[in-house]
Design a protein around this motif. Structure first.
Motif, short mmCIF file in Angstrom:
data_model
loop_
_atom_site.label_atom_id
_atom_site.label_comp_id
_atom_site.label_asym_id
_atom_site.label_seq_id
_atom_site.Cartn_x
_atom_site.Cartn_y
_atom_site.Cartn_z
N GLU A 1 1.07 -0.99 -0.02
CA GLU A 1 -0.02 -0.09 0.09
C GLU A 1 0.88 1.27 -0.04
O GLU A 1 1.90 1.34 0.69
N GLU A 2 0.76 2.21 -0.83
CA GLU A 2 1.26 3.45 -0.82
C GLU A 2 0.93 4.12 0.51
O GLU A 2 -0.28 4.28 0.87
N LYS A 3 2.05 4.65 1.05
CA LYS A 3 1.92 5.48 2.38
C LYS A 3 1.95 6.85 2.11
O LYS A 3 2.73 7.25 1.41
N TYR A 4 1.25 7.93 2.79
CA TYR A 4 1.06 9.14 2.65
C TYR A 4 0.29 9.56 3.77
O TYR A 4 -0.22 9.08 4.51
N ALA A 5 0.69 10.87 4.20
CA ALA A 5 0.05 11.65 5.27
C ALA A 5 -0.91 12.48 4.56
O ALA A 5 -1.06 13.04 3.31
N GLU A 6 -1.98 12.80 5.41
CA GLU A 6 -2.89 13.87 4.92
C GLU A 6 -3.69 14.40 6.08
O GLU A 6 -4.15 13.90 7.31
N ILE A 7 -3.69 15.70 5.91
CA ILE A 7 -4.30 16.70 7.14
C ILE A 7 -5.76 17.00 6.81
O ILE A 7 -5.92 17.24 5.56
N GLU A 8 -6.72 16.74 7.73
CA GLU A 8 -8.24 17.17 7.63
C GLU A 8 -8.48 18.08 8.72
O GLU A 8 -8.40 17.50 9.84
N PHE A 9 -8.86 19.12 8.55
CA PHE A 9 -9.41 20.13 9.50
C PHE A 9 -10.89 19.96 9.62
O PHE A 9 -11.54 19.93 8.97
N GLU A 10 -11.13 20.16 11.04
CA GLU A 10 -12.85 20.18 11.36
C GLU A 10 -13.48 21.09 10.77
O GLU A 10 -14.63 21.33 10.12
N THR A 11 -12.50 22.35 10.87
CA THR A 11 -13.01 23.78 10.20
C THR A 11 -11.82 24.56 9.80
O THR A 11 -10.58 24.16 10.34
N GLN A 12 -11.77 25.17 8.64
CA GLN A 12 -10.68 26.10 8.27
C GLN A 12 -10.88 27.55 8.32
O GLN A 12 -10.17 28.39 7.91
N LYS A 13 -12.12 27.97 9.16
CA LYS A 13 -12.72 29.30 9.22
C LYS A 13 -13.23 29.42 10.72
O LYS A 13 -14.11 28.66 11.06
N MET A 14 -12.67 30.38 11.56
CA MET A 14 -13.28 30.45 12.78
C MET A 14 -13.48 32.09 13.14
O MET A 14 -12.88 33.05 12.57
N SER A 15 -14.56 32.40 13.71
CA SER A 15 -14.93 33.82 14.14
C SER A 15 -14.50 34.00 15.64
O SER A 15 -14.81 33.33 16.54
N LEU A 16 -13.97 35.16 15.92
CA LEU A 16 -13.48 35.57 16.97
C LEU A 16 -14.68 36.49 17.86
O LEU A 16 -14.27 36.88 19.01
N GLY A 17 -15.45 36.88 17.02
CA GLY A 17 -16.75 37.56 17.50
C GLY A 17 -16.27 38.90 17.62
O GLY A 17 -15.49 39.48 17.14
N THR A 18 -17.14 39.71 18.28
CA THR A 18 -17.00 41.16 18.67
C THR A 18 -16.39 41.48 19.99
O THR A 18 -16.89 40.86 20.92
#
Length: 129
Positions: A22-39
């Motif tokens: 099997e070809e070995k590789y790494a892969e990154i997966e984010f839960e979300t790529q955008k966040m709000s810090l609010g006001t």
């Protein structure tokens, strides 16, 4: 002729064995790529958030660097490899002291050894007086 036949048989066995790996590789997966810090007000202008990710690949994930689009934003990322199936976080700190009031959007670029080599994370918010 006998040597050629043995060589040919060896090559067939070698190629057949290679196909089974099997070809070995790494892969990154984010839960979300955008966040709000609010006001928030300038008095509380230092804000933090954390982007959670998982290595969904079959090889260790190495984050080579994470850098922000502006000096007011600082990322913090794991310096050790993330094993397949394990998770990690990239912390982002925004310091709005001395910055203009109003809405802002900042990005953090993450470079790694995954199939997806570059990921951009975004933070946004609004700072008031």
């Amino acid at each position: 002729m006998k040597k050629f036949a043995l060589f040919l048989l060896g090559m067939v066995l070698f190629v057949t064995n290679m196909k089974g790996e099997e070809e070995k590789y790494a892969e990154i997966e984010f839960e979300t790529q955008k966040m709000s810090l609010g006001t928030f007000s300038e008095k509380d202008a230092v804000r933090t958030c954390a982007f959670t990710f998982k290595n969904v690949g079959t090889a260790p994930l190495i984050i080579n660097q994470a850098f922000a689009s502006c000096g007011c934003t600082t990322p913090d990322f794991p310096k050790t490899p993330i094993k397949p199936g394990e998770s990690g976080t990239i912390g982002v700190t925004y310091n709005g002291h001395g910055r203009p009031f109003g809405r802002f959007t900042k990005t953090v670029t993450v470079r790694c050894n995954g199939k997806t080599e570059v990921v951009r994370l975004t933070i946004e918010g609004e700072m008031t007086e």
